[in-house]
Design a protein around this motif. Sequence first.
Motif, PDB file in Angstrom:
ATOM      1  N   PHE A  84       0.837  -1.202   0.000  1.00  0.00           N
ATOM      2  CA  PHE A  84       0.000   0.000   0.000  1.00  0.00           C
ATOM      3  C   PHE A  84       0.873   1.253   0.000  1.00  0.00           C
ATOM      4  N   ASP A  85       1.922   1.258   0.793  1.00  0.00           N
ATOM      5  CA  ASP A  85       2.820   2.402   0.869  1.00  0.00           C
ATOM      6  C   ASP A  85       3.455   2.695  -0.488  1.00  0.00           C
ATOM      7  N   CYS A  86       3.882   1.643  -1.196  1.00  0.00           N
ATOM      8  CA  CYS A  86       4.530   1.813  -2.495  1.00  0.00           C
ATOM      9  C   CYS A  86       3.548   2.196  -3.596  1.00  0.00           C
ATOM     10  N   ARG A  87       2.422   1.487  -3.651  1.00  0.00           N
ATOM     11  CA  ARG A  87       1.500   1.623  -4.782  1.00  0.00           C
ATOM     12  C   ARG A  87       0.351   2.588  -4.539  1.00  0.00           C
ATOM     13  N   GLY A  88      -0.050   2.720  -3.248  1.00  0.00           N
ATOM     14  CA  GLY A  88      -1.272   3.453  -2.952  1.00  0.00           C
ATOM     15  C   GLY A  88      -2.488   2.556  -2.935  1.00  0.00           C
ATOM     16  N   TRP A  89      -2.309   1.274  -3.166  1.00  0.00           N
ATOM     17  CA  TRP A  89      -3.393   0.293  -3.152  1.00  0.00           C
ATOM     18  C   TRP A  89      -2.824  -1.084  -2.864  1.00  0.00           C
ATOM     19  N   VAL A  90      -3.684  -1.966  -2.379  1.00  0.00           N
ATOM     20  CA  VAL A  90      -3.326  -3.368  -2.210  1.00  0.00           C
ATOM     21  C   VAL A  90      -4.593  -4.198  -2.367  1.00  0.00           C
ATOM     22  N   ALA A  91      -4.493  -5.313  -3.087  1.00  0.00           N
ATOM     23  CA  ALA A  91      -5.615  -6.230  -3.274  1.00  0.00           C
ATOM     24  C   ALA A  91      -5.353  -7.493  -2.457  1.00  0.00           C
ATOM     25  N   ILE A  92      -6.345  -7.926  -1.697  1.00  0.00           N
ATOM     26  CA  ILE A  92      -6.215  -9.065  -0.799  1.00  0.00           C
ATOM     27  C   ILE A  92      -7.231 -10.127  -1.213  1.00  0.00           C
ATOM     28  N   ASP A  93      -6.741 -11.234  -1.731  1.00  0.00           N
ATOM     29  CA  ASP A  93      -7.626 -12.309  -2.176  1.00  0.00           C
ATOM     30  C   ASP A  93      -8.202 -13.070  -0.978  1.00  0.00           C
ATOM     31  N   GLY A  94      -9.410 -13.621  -1.174  1.00  0.00           N
ATOM     32  CA  GLY A  94     -10.021 -14.489  -0.172  1.00  0.00           C
ATOM     33  C   GLY A  94     -10.439 -13.788   1.104  1.00  0.00           C
ATOM     34  N   ALA A  95     -10.701 -12.497   1.036  1.00  0.00           N
ATOM     35  CA  ALA A  95     -11.131 -11.768   2.234  1.00  0.00           C
ATOM     36  C   ALA A  95     -12.531 -12.188   2.678  1.00  0.00           C
ATOM     37  N   LEU A  96     -13.375 -12.594   1.722  1.00  0.00           N
ATOM     38  CA  LEU A  96     -14.704 -13.119   2.014  1.00  0.00           C
ATOM     39  C   LEU A  96     -14.815 -14.531   1.464  1.00  0.00           C
ATOM     40  N   ASP A  97     -15.481 -15.409   2.204  1.00  0.00           N
ATOM     41  CA  ASP A  97     -15.674 -16.763   1.698  1.00  0.00           C
ATOM     42  C   ASP A  97     -16.782 -16.781   0.646  1.00  0.00           C
ATOM     43  N   ARG A  98     -16.869 -17.883  -0.079  1.00  0.00           N
ATOM     44  CA  ARG A  98     -17.788 -17.978  -1.217  1.00  0.00           C
ATOM     45  C   ARG A  98     -19.243 -17.862  -0.781  1.00  0.00           C
ATOM     46  N   GLN A  99     -19.572 -18.405   0.393  1.00  0.00           N
ATOM     47  CA  GLN A  99     -20.952 -18.335   0.858  1.00  0.00           C
ATOM     48  C   GLN A  99     -21.361 -16.906   1.174  1.00  0.00           C
TER      49      GLN A  99
END
Length: 244
Positions: free
Chosen positions: A11-26
């Motif tokens: 986040f510090d370098c890019r200004g954004w970060v994407a985090i996979d699997g933060a919510l389960d499929r259900q």
Amino acid sequence: MRFSSVHRYTFDCRGWVAIDGALDRQTVADLRAAVAAKGLAPAGTTVASQRFGQDGEMFRWDRRFRDLLDHRLVLDALAQLVGPRPRLDHAYGIRMAPGTSGLGLHGPEQPFDPSQFYVHRGGRMWNGMVAFSWALTDGKPGDGGFGCISGSHRAEEPVPPGADGLVEEVPQAAGSLLVFTEALFHRTLPWNGQGERQCLLYKYCPGNSAWGADPPVPPDVVAQLTPRQRLLVERPYVAGRPRL
């Protein structure tokens, strides 16, 4: 899942970060079902027609929308990016039909925006408004959706004409969480994915700051919130504001 040192550095370098699997499929399926149950009009080509649940309306629909307000990952990120006394500024959902676009390149007022900023002081970062975008549908490379100029939150030069050529696409799988500072110049790229794009945006500010003029939730919704969620939707103020 926690907001790790790798997430923070990215986040510090890019200004954004994407985090996979933060919510389960259900949970993703339940949130999509709650949106579908509202029988919303089809999303059109205008930004207004692509948004839903504004002014806290979606917090009336289902408890799961309220649960995202103080999701553990969100609180962990806010503590590191905004500080111990954040507040929800506003939230809404986005639906995009294939072949449509959204907002063009935009970002903070220059040379300084008191509600949309990024600084690094005292060995840590501090941000104004920070957005949390929960993906409810899959977005593959080339599908479009969120795009940004990575690192522009740190840039000292004004954004020049033709800067759209610097925009990179950020694909998001369903259930992922994209966190970005509103000091980052970003836009919505034309949606070319299969089916409708759906995501939920929750935007938080420091407890003393507001970007929007309206309360983040209607008064009748406050009664449905937990004590911690109520603190998150309080009006902006500094003196005596409790830490989360």
